[in-house]
Design a protein around this motif. Structure first.
Motif, PDB file in Angstrom:
ATOM      1  N   THR A   1      55.333  -8.554 -63.699  1.00 51.51           N
ATOM      2  CA  THR A   1      55.763  -9.940 -63.905  1.00 51.51           C
ATOM      3  C   THR A   1      57.041 -10.179 -63.116  1.00 51.51           C
ATOM      4  O   THR A   1      57.926  -9.324 -63.078  1.00 51.51           O
TER       5      THR A   1
ATOM      6  N   TYR B   1      60.542 -11.779 -62.736  1.00 52.29           N
ATOM      7  CA  TYR B   1      61.626 -12.304 -63.559  1.00 52.29           C
ATOM      8  C   TYR B   1      62.741 -12.825 -62.655  1.00 52.29           C
ATOM      9  O   TYR B   1      62.998 -12.273 -61.566  1.00 52.29           O
TER      10      TYR B   1
ATOM     11  N   GLN C   1      57.492  -7.793 -69.722  1.00 53.87           N
ATOM     12  CA  GLN C   1      56.073  -7.701 -69.407  1.00 53.87           C
ATOM     13  C   GLN C   1      55.881  -6.977 -68.065  1.00 53.87           C
ATOM     14  O   GLN C   1      56.599  -7.249 -67.106  1.00 53.87           O
TER      15      GLN C   1
ATOM     16  N   ASN D   1      61.822  -4.458 -73.146  1.00 50.79           N
ATOM     17  CA  ASN D   1      60.704  -5.175 -73.756  1.00 50.79           C
ATOM     18  C   ASN D   1      60.221  -6.329 -72.878  1.00 50.79           C
ATOM     19  O   ASN D   1      59.952  -7.431 -73.362  1.00 50.79           O
TER      20      ASN D   1
ATOM     21  N   THR E   1      58.414  -1.945 -68.174  1.00 52.68           N
ATOM     22  CA  THR E   1      58.847  -2.931 -69.178  1.00 52.68           C
ATOM     23  C   THR E   1      60.351  -3.131 -69.209  1.00 52.68           C
ATOM     24  O   THR E   1      60.870  -3.674 -70.188  1.00 52.68           O
TER      25      THR E   1
END
Length: 1184
Positions: A576, A578, A573, A571, A522
């Motif tokens: 994922t 980015y 996901q 925080n 995360t």
């Protein structure tokens, strides 16, 4: 008055020209008569370091140790001849020790010169770093002990056996200078304790003891292939020293050790000798002895051998090949000194001015083995020395620069002023010289960066019509220094005062490079390096970090202070992708943002996958990036390897490079200059891929000649490559003759010749002038090129050098072994090469032995060249069972033997059986040379085929013969001679009846038939003639087999007999056509029957005598059918055999009364009745 002025001018010209020239000659008076040399002394001993200079007095001599002045005291002081005397040498730690490098500096009014370096070393001997170890050997084999110790000077090594000095009188025992003890032909008495003794002037040391245990050898000793237990090692030896190459081999029988060079050059026999049983010693070594030496151990009487190789590098101290020359130059002129040296390693050249090192600056540059001084000033008048130095020593050469001054030169420009115009421009202004300003023809403006060393000085020449100039190619936020020089026809003025000025800030040229890692599923750890001054163009005030998910359009921005270099995004996901980018700002504004960089967060899983490694990228030059990484200490997951991805920023990601778990660095080469690249690295294990680390980096631009006033450095020269083994090649090259205080590194390009995939090109980095390239493919030709990098300046690639690795010794045996017995005592063995790629085979070895010889180990050896894959095994003994095996060999060693193939040699070669094949022979095999190999299956097939063909021929012949025998005459006519009654019967069972005047002829009764007293007979006659019984047919067949071959004379005799029929004589006629040939074919005479077989003979002879074409009528077929069933038919005619033949022109001899006579001519034509118009004519008479 004019005459006086002219004389004054002549005298001034004389002093202006002659005095400087005389100074050039006078300065040569300053030189060294004696210079210090390396010396080794004991602690507390006295030592003298010589130094004596000669030249124009006064001469001042000072001593330097490690570049610092030596303090004179009661223990250390100078002698009257300027030599340095140390009464008691100290070995205290730090600067208080007397050890080090010493030089003396001599100076007079012309300048100063520095002597060569001399090393003062205090004798020492440490404890053993390696002790001998205990070993167990068999009797008759070899034993080897070794020990190592650090000492100066090098110690003398001896050995003790059971604490008694080991005698070296025997040839079995050898002690090498390196401290190795070799014992050949070990005996039971050699068992005991051995230890090493090292001695030098400092002390004596003894190692721990090692036990040699000797066990009895088995009887008989089993054969053993040669094996090198201690081969030569790569060594570097100083010139004129001795080099020892060890080669100790074992085997049964004892192998012979020989030496050669890999480059096929001959070994210098005048400076080499063999020490002990195969060790090579090179005395008074010279540069031409450099090379790869190959040790070869060979079994006597065979070609079984093994090899080991090592590289010998000869180190040579520097020697000058070009010396600098003294120069006389006017003020503001240019002086160039040249100095070139050779040696190994290539010597480093430095320049000294009056004994002190020179550093490059705007006016003074050192490159390409040259010292260039621009804008000469009076302070440049000095003695210059070129010092060539490597680890083997140093050498110096000197030259003087004399600066000639002119009295008519103008004064320097004055009142220098500088104003900053922008971030890249400064306005410079000055006033004209105070004196002789009207003679100024031009000005030169000089500027350079004020900070740092070895900055380049730039020069701009402008006319004399202005005293202002804008320099507009400067870097933002940098300090510069300026000065101006005025020129006139007679020379240049002095330099003006220096002016310092700085440029303004600008927006950053580009954004920092991002490095992305994840510590958990995360978060993303974002880090970056501060921008260099050239890119920041001022002080960075802030950073702006932007990020978003790849599937979303919302962008989040965070502003960070300019001092930060990392930030943690939390925080997020898991799993994922980015996208992140960053921008930097100065007080002027924000610079351009970076491109989006992608990063995938890890999956939320409890599986133990490796964490992301710490990734470090560094551009080595404009086309090469160094990648380094290490795993964090908290990474507890196992690692099987790494995956490295890299691609240009605008390109798609390519397939990863898989690296080993032991790798922690990689060099990416072949990139484009001034491009941004994205690099990703992750570790993986059996569970899956670990956390990834992402980073971007930009390659710098390749500095060209247009970018700088100095040319790029030349490429390395004198590169050569030597093969070290089947997987490594040793490279060495020379550094170009230029001098710089910046570190120099090299890029080596390596790839196989003809490589199509550019991504497989290997780029290696080093700051040395030699490299051992490892992990190469065996028996492969490689090409190498080298380029040099210094201060972001790259040289062109050097010329390509080609070198091939040694072939690897075969690791697999030959395949498809087949053995065939082709003669009574000769067999053909064939095979296929080992199934290894790029394997070079120089020869094959075939071993074969009978079962008894195999039990005793007495193999017979046959060898063939590597291009031949078959051999003959001769002189085989009948009735023996042989075993055959084959191995492949090359110059690097022997491969394993194949499995044994069996061959049985038959005891009786004439037994009719085919050749016995080996058990491996299953089908015919075609060899490359065209021979066809017939195995047992092929021979059986051929035999069966031939047998079937012969049987077919025999059956056909039998059918032909049978058909000829069953062809009967169309009519039978019986005539009785005078006293013999005629017994005739005319009966025909067919529907066709004969005319009344038809003649019926019946064959004469042979001796096989009889007539009893009542007129009975065993002769069966039908309408077609006599009928044979089965027994007669059988007897006729055997008669044909036994007497089918008559002699030509007997047949000719029979043919010469003629018979004429008379009333009462028996005549058999068989007519097919009206004309009867007078001569039958001679080749068919072999078909005549034996005596007494009148019927069969008649039919056979008649058929051939009339040249029967083989056609037969239906009646002939019926005759055959009737004959086969004669037991059911009754005789129709009985006749009594005649007693004589009165119509015969020539009397018959008694021994041929029952022989058939072939009638070749008839006096009168016979009257007969045609039964079938197509049947041939046959006439036979029997004379009693």
């Amino acid at each position: 008055m004019a005459l006086l002025k002219r004389k004054i001018h002549q005298r001034m010209l004389f002093f202006a020209v002659f005095l400087p020239i005389s100074g050039v000659f006078c300065f040569s008076e300053l030189f060294f008569i004696k210079e210090p040399h390396d010396v080794t002394v004991m602690r507390k001993e006295a030592v003298i370091l010589d130094c004596q200079a000669h030249g124009e007095t006064p001469i001042d001599v000072r001593w330097l140790r490690n570049g610092a002045k030596v303090s004179v005291n009661e223990r250390v002081y100078l002698l009257s001849n300027s030599s340095l005397y140390i009464s008691e040498v100290e070995t205290r730690r730090g600067d208080k020790s007397d050890e080090g490098f010493y030089q003396c500096l001599a100076q007079n009014k012309y300048g100063a010169i520095l002597s060569q370096r001399a090393r003062l070393t205090i004798a020492t001997i440490s404890s053993f770093t390696s002790h001998p170890t205990s070993i167990v050997v068999t009797e008759g084999s070899v034993a080897r002990f070794s020990c190592k110790i650090n000492a100066h000077p090098p110690p003398i090594i001896t050995w003790e056996f059971n604490r008694v000095t080991l005698p070296l009188a025997t040839e079995r025992i050898t002690v090498l200078p390196s401290g190795v003890l070799q014992i050949h032909g070990v005996q039971l008495a050699d068992g005991g304790n051995y230890r090493c003794v090292a001695t030098n002037i400092a002390n004596r040391r003894r190692s721990s003891e090692a036990k040699l245990t000797v066990i009895s050898a088995p009887i008989p000793r089993l054969p053993q292939r040669p094996h090198i237990i201690a081969g030569p090692q790569n060594i570097s030896v100083s010139v004129h020293q001795s080099a020892t190459l060890e080669c100790m081999a074992t085997g049964n029988p004892r192998p012979i050790v020989s030496w050669s060079r890999a480059d096929s050059k001959s070994i210098d026999v005048y400076h080499t000798k063999v020490l002990g049983n195969g060790n090579l010693v090179i005395t008074d070594i010279k540069p031409q002895h450099t090379g790869v030496y190959v040790c070869r151990a060979t079994t006597p009487g065979t070609r079984n051998f093994t090899v080991a190789a090592a590289n010998v590098t000869v180190l040579a101290p520097p020697s000058l090949v070009e010396w600098p020359e003294s120069l006389t130059r006017p003020r503001a002129g240019t002086a160039r000194f040249v100095c070139q040296a050779e040696g190994f390693p290539s010597p480093q050249i430095t320049w000294l001015k009056n004994g002190e090192s020179i550093h490059s600056n705007g006016r003074i540059k050192m490159y390409s083995s040259k010292l260039v001084i621009n804008q000469i000033i009076p302070e440049d008048d000095a003695i210059y020395q070129c010092q060539a130095e490597n680890e083997q020593g140093s050498v110096l050469a000197m030259a003087r620069l004399i600066v000639v001054m002119s009295e008519d030169r103008p004064s320097a420009p004055r009142n220098i002023r500088a104003d900053t115009v922008s971030s890249s421009a400064i306005l410079l202004a000055w006033d004209r010289p105070l004196y002789n300003s009207d003679k100024v023809i031009a000005y030169s403006v000089h500027y350079m960066k004020a900070e740092g060393l070895n900055n380049e000085e730039y020069q701009v020449v402008i006319g004399n019509d202005t005293t202002r100039y804008i320099i507009d190619d400067l870097e933002p936020a940098r300090n510069y220094t300026f000065y101006v020089v005025a020129y006139m026809p007679m020379g240049a003025s002095r330099m003006s005062d220096h002016m310092f000025q700085h440029t303004l800030e600008d927006v950053p040229l580009r954004a920092p490079e991002l490095s992305l890692t994840s510590r958990s599923p995360t978060d993303i750890q974002v880090s970056w390096q501060p921008l260099p001054d050239k890119l920041s163009r001022g002080r960075v005030a802030a950073y702006r970090l932007s990020h978003r998910a790849s599937a979303e359009s919302t962008v989040f921005q965070i502003e960070l202070p300019g001092e930060k270099t990392q930030h943690l995004l939390e925080n997020l996901q898991p799993d994922t992708i980015y996208l992140l980018r960053i921008a930097a700002s100065t007080s002027v504004g924000w610079g351009e943002q970076s491109a989006w960089t992608s990063h995938r967060t890890p999956k939320a899983s409890s599986a133990q996958v490796p964490l992301s490694p710490e990734l470090h990228l560094e551009p080595l030059n404009c086309t090469t990036i160094s990648v380094r990484w290490r795993l964090v200490q908290r990474n507890s997951a196992s690692v099987q390897g790494y995956k490295l991805f890299y691609h240009e920023e605008s390109q798609s990601e390519s397939a990863p490079l898989r690296l080993r778990a032991s790798d922690h660095s990689y060099t990416i080469g072949g990139l484009d200059p001034r491009k941004k690249y994205h690099v990703k690295l992750l570790a993986y294990n059996f569970i899956g891929d670990g956390y990834q680390a992402d980073q971007t980096i930009s390659t710098p631009g390749c500095v060209s000649v247009r970018d700088r006033l100095v040319p790029p450095p030349p490429p390395p020269h004198n590169m050569y490559a030597k093969t070290n083994s089947s997987s490594s090649i040793f490279l060495h090259w020379g550094r170009p003759a230029f001098t710089s205080s910046h570190a120099v590194n090299y890029t080596i390009r390596c790839n196989p010749v003809g490589l199509q995939n550019a991504s497989l090109v290997l780029y290696l980095q080093t700051n040395e002038q030699s490299l051992l390239v490892r992990d190469l493919q065996p028996n492969t030709k490689y090409e190498f090129a080298i380029r040099l990098h210094i201060d972001l300046l790259s040289s062109p690639w050097s010329p390509v050098v080609y070198q091939s690795t040694f072939p690897e010794a075969p690791t697999l045996p030959p395949t498809n072994i087949k053995v065939t017995l082709i003669e009574e005592d000769t067999a053909l063995v064939s095979w296929k090469p080992p199934e290894e790629s790029k394997l070079s085979v120089t020869h094959y070895t075939i071993l074969y032995a009978s079962r008894n010889e195999w039990l005793t180990g007495e193999w017979k050896v046959v060898q063939r060249e590597g291009s031949i894959t078959m051999a003959l095994l001769e002189n085989l003994k009948p009735g023996q069972f042989y075993l055959v095996k084959v191995s492949a060999s090359n110059n690097m060693g022997d491969g394993p033997f194949s499995h044994m193939v069996e061959l049985t040699v038959r005891a009786d070669p004439s037994s009719g059986h085919g050749p016995r094949l080996s058990h491996d022979s299953a089908r015919p095999n075609v060899f490359s040379d065209g021979f066809y190999h017939l195995d047992q299956t092929s021979m059986t097939g051929i035999t069966v085929g031939v047998s079937i063909a012969l049987m077919c021929i025999i059956i056909c012949a039998f059918i032909i013969v049978c058909r000829g025998k069953h062809r009967k005459p169309s009519a039978v006519k019986l005539h009785g001679e005078g006293r013999s009654p005629l017994a005739s019967a005319a009966g025909r069972q067919g529907s066709e009846s004969l005319p009344e005047d038809a003649q019926v002829s019946v064959a004469t009764m042979s001796t096989n038939h009889f007539i009893d007293s009542k007129g009975g007979t065993n002769l069966i006659i039908n309408s077609l003639g006599p009928v044979q019984t089965c027994a007669e047919k059988k007897n006729k067949w055997f008669s044909f087999s036994s007497h089918g071959e008559k002699s030509v004379q007997q047949v000719q005799k029979t043919r010469n007999l003629t018979a004429s029929y008379q009333p009462g004589s028996t005549v058999l006629t068989y007519e097919a056509e009206r004309s009867v040939p007078t001569e039958p074919p001679a080749s068919l005479q072999a078909l005549l029957g034996r005596p007494g077989d009148s019927e069969g003979s008649s039919g056979s002879e008649g058929s051939h005598a009339t040249a029967d074409s083989g056609r037969f009528s239906q009646d002939e077929t019926e005759m055959t059918n009737l004959s086969s069933s004669s037991s059911s038919r009754q005789p129709s005619v009985s006749a009594e055999e005649g007693s004589g033949d009165r119509g015969v022109e020539e009397s018959c001899r008694p021994d041929c009364q029952t022989d058939l006579r072939l009638v070749e001519s008839v006096e009168e034509p016979c009257s007969h009745q045609d039964v079938q118009s197509a049947q041939p004519l046959l006439s036979v008479c029997e004379v009693v």
